[in-house]
Design an enzyme around this catalytic site. Structure first.
Site, PDB file in Angstrom:
ATOM      1  N   ASP A   1     -55.237  12.494  20.007  1.00 45.41           N
ATOM      2  CA  ASP A   1     -56.004  12.766  18.784  1.00 45.41           C
ATOM      3  C   ASP A   1     -56.861  13.986  19.076  1.00 45.41           C
ATOM      4  O   ASP A   1     -56.754  14.600  20.148  1.00 45.41           O
ATOM      5  CB  ASP A   1     -56.837  11.529  18.373  1.00 45.41           C
TER       6      ASP A   1
ATOM      7  N   GLU B   1     -54.103  12.198   7.143  1.00 46.96           N
ATOM      8  CA  GLU B   1     -55.288  13.040   6.978  1.00 46.96           C
ATOM      9  C   GLU B   1     -55.060  14.499   7.376  1.00 46.96           C
ATOM     10  O   GLU B   1     -55.856  15.069   8.115  1.00 46.96           O
ATOM     11  CB  GLU B   1     -56.446  12.463   7.804  1.00 46.96           C
TER      12      GLU B   1
ATOM     13  N   TRP C   1     -59.116   1.215  16.213  1.00 49.29           N
ATOM     14  CA  TRP C   1     -59.564   2.599  16.430  1.00 49.29           C
ATOM     15  C   TRP C   1     -60.823   2.553  17.278  1.00 49.29           C
ATOM     16  O   TRP C   1     -61.586   1.575  17.203  1.00 49.29           O
ATOM     17  CB  TRP C   1     -59.837   3.276  15.089  1.00 49.29           C
TER      18      TRP C   1
ATOM     19  N   HIS D   1     -54.973  15.972  13.440  1.00 52.34           N
ATOM     20  CA  HIS D   1     -55.441  15.136  14.563  1.00 52.34           C
ATOM     21  C   HIS D   1     -54.831  15.626  15.879  1.00 52.34           C
ATOM     22  O   HIS D   1     -54.470  14.838  16.750  1.00 52.34           O
ATOM     23  CB  HIS D   1     -55.093  13.659  14.330  1.00 52.34           C
TER      24      HIS D   1
HETATM   25  C1  ACM Z   1     -55.875   6.433   9.774  1.00 52.28           C
HETATM   26  O1  ACM Z   1     -56.741   5.550   9.825  1.00 52.28           O
HETATM   27  N1  ACM Z   1     -56.229   7.694   9.605  1.00 52.28           N
HETATM   28  C2  ACM Z   1     -54.474   6.134   9.912  1.00 52.28           C
END
Ligand code: ACM
Ligand code: ZN
Length: 535
Positions: A166, A311, A444, A237
């Site tokens: 990322d 995103e 995450w 990302h």
């Molecule tokens: C994400 O939470 N951007 C997949």
């Protein structure tokens, strides 16, 4: 015997009653077809029963193959003389043994080896039951990953979706591009106190997996019936890779690996690159991605590759002559279609290696996505394009924010959300059942920097995830809460941290609102700090 998590599809007690004491088992015979999981099966039973199990003995537990059973399925037959298991494949055999071990609480102070006579006939509702682990934002390392794989296996989860890159870190060795890890795996500090904060800590974050280590972990997972699917997020990302190789961007700007996760800091610095998109107009970008895929696909035998694709800002592409030229020459309508073209191109490349592409639901933005790309549905807002994709026969994995974003506070998404998940609420009516490939929880780690907090966010949510992805029958939340409590000694056996009942249930609406405010206001540890670890 307690009702296990996840619940078996069918459990019928013998009419005559009766029991069999598992402690009488003194031998183990496992069909050759189950060689992959046999060492773990043997280990679980030997440790659980506290004895060595040879191939002979007075009371042998036989684990045989049945062609009638589909993959991941199994049957257990307990009568007064012993236990017999049949399974459809190596994973099914392992799940049967997990059922026995969990049901009898083997290896815990609550162990009870007396099993009632009866039959269990069990199979998963969804073939894909996954957990996403983000090791880009924070790095947890081999021991924690193996611990999670062990516990996933106990919960009959079978996909580790490994988010390895990322903006804030690149965590996998790529031999052709050594700077990805030499530079891209290190950052000086991290943003703290939430996405909108300008506060930072002074704790360096680094770490990556060598290719040898990746192979070892992938093999460890396979022995536990778990496929590991790597995610290399692109075209956005990707800022850690751009820190190593600035030519990946539309504008070649030398930047350090990002220490912020979003919000005000990048804007104040004038470059919105917490997820700046790579240039799709320069041929070198595609060459880089193909080179990376050549190495990655060798390391992960699973027939899937996750491209991320979420995103992706379009502003750099709008101002880039190379990207604009690419749009024109391909006859595309706009930048969204440029993204779709790129995703299809990568899909084609991984297809040539015998794999299918999976991406977050933004990959549907350009309306030009090829049908065989699996869409992972995460966005909090409803995305009609996902339903359209499914109607056309496309596949989806569901990770909707409200139920499955385990990084979020329990005050916002209590355990009940995950447990009560029903695909029909999200527009997946029953005629599309076969197109829903499965479910994934997402961990995450922007605001998770320790294994202890990682586990706090995850347990007991993993139990709810296991239940909704494995068991398709009726729900009873009150009973589920009791089963979660009964499950604690099994979590303790692994030395796991977990949330306390007050936290995961969130019964009081006033404290809920207060906690959510505090969390968004900048104390991302508000629940973790309060946790007393008691169910
Ligand atoms: C994400 O939470 N951007 C997949
Ligand atoms: Zn460009």
């Amino acid at each position: 015997m307690k009702e296990i998590i996840p619940r078996p599809q069918s459990f019928v007690l013998a009419k005559k009653g009766g029991t069999f004491d598992l402690a009488r088992i003194d031998g183990l015979e496992i069909d050759q077809k189950f060689a992959l999981t046999a060492p773990v099966i043997t280990d679980i039973l030997q440790k659980g029963l506290g004895k060595e199990l040879k191939k002979d003995g007075e009371n042998i537990l036989k684990i045989g193959f049945s062609a009638e059973l589909s993959p991941q399925s199994y049957r257990i037959d307990v009568d007064e003389n012993g236990v017999k298991i049949e399974a459809g494949d190596a994973a099914g055999a392992l799940y049967a043994v997990q059922t026995i071990r969990v049901g009898a609480m083997l290896g815990t102070p609550k162990a009870n080896t007396v099993a009632p006579c009866g039959k269990i006939n069990d199979y998963p509702r969804y073939k894909w039951r996954g957990l996403l682990l983000d090791e880009a934002r924070h790095f947890f390392g081999e021991d924690e990953v193996k611990k999670l794989l062990d516990v996933m296996c106990m919960h009959k989860l079978n996909v580790l979706h490994w988010h390895l890159t990322d903006d804030q870190g690149w965590r996998i060795e790529i031999k052709k591009y050594p700077l990805l890890t030499q530079l891209g795996s290190k950052r000086e500090k991290s943003q703290i106190h939430g996405w909108q904060s300008t506060d930072v800590d002074d704790v360096p974050v680094s770490g990556f997996y060598t290719q040898e280590k990746i192979k070892e972990i992938v093999a460890y997972a396979a022995e536990r019936g778990i496929s590991v699917i790597p995610e290399i997020d692109m075209p956005a990302h990707l800022a850690a890779a751009m820190a190593a190789y600035p030519w990946l961007g539309c504008r070649e700007i030398k930047r350090d690996v990002q220490y912020f996760f979003g919000g005000k800091i990048p804007l104040s610095q004038g470059i919105k690159d917490w997820n700046r998109s790579a240039c799709l107009g320069k041929p070198r970008t595609m060459e880089f991605i193909r080179d990376i895929l050549d190495e990655i696909c060798e390391l992960f035998p699973a027939p899937y590759f996750h491209i991320g694709g979420d995103e992706a800002p379009k502003d750099e592409w709008k101002n880039c002559p190379a990207c604009q030229e690419m749009i024109k020459s391909l006859g595309l309508k706009n930048e969204k279609q440029l993204q779709g073209w790129f995703i299809n191109k990568v899909a084609g490349y991984v297809r040539s290696k015998g794999k299918r592409l999976i991406g977050w639901n933004e990959v549907l933005e350009g309306d030009n996505l090829e049908k065989d790309v699996i869409v992972q549905y995460w966005t909090p807002q409803r995305d009609c394009k996902v339903i359209k994709h499914v109607k056309k026969g496309g596949n989806v994995v569901i990770s909707k924010h409200k139920y499955f974003y385990f990084d979020m506070p329990y005050a916002l998404y209590p355990l009940r959300n995950t447990y009560m998940f029903n695909p029909y609420f999200e527009g997946f009516i029953s005629m599309y059942d076969n197109n829903v490939k499965g479910i994934e929880g997402a961990l995450w780690t922007e605001w998770i920097s320790s294994p202890s907090k990682l586990e706090f966010q995850l347990f007991p949510r993993m139990e709810a995830l296991a239940e909704v992805s494995w068991y398709g029958g009726p729900k009873n939340y009150k009973k589920f809460l009791q089963r979660v409590k009964d499950y604690v000694p099994l979590l303790d056996m692994y030395g796991l941290n977990y949330a306390g009942e007050e936290i995961y249930r969130q019964p009081n609406p006033f404290t809920r609102v207060k906690t959510i405010r505090t969390w968004y206001g900048g104390n991302e540890n508000v629940e973790y700090e309060k946790n007393d670890n008691k169910y």
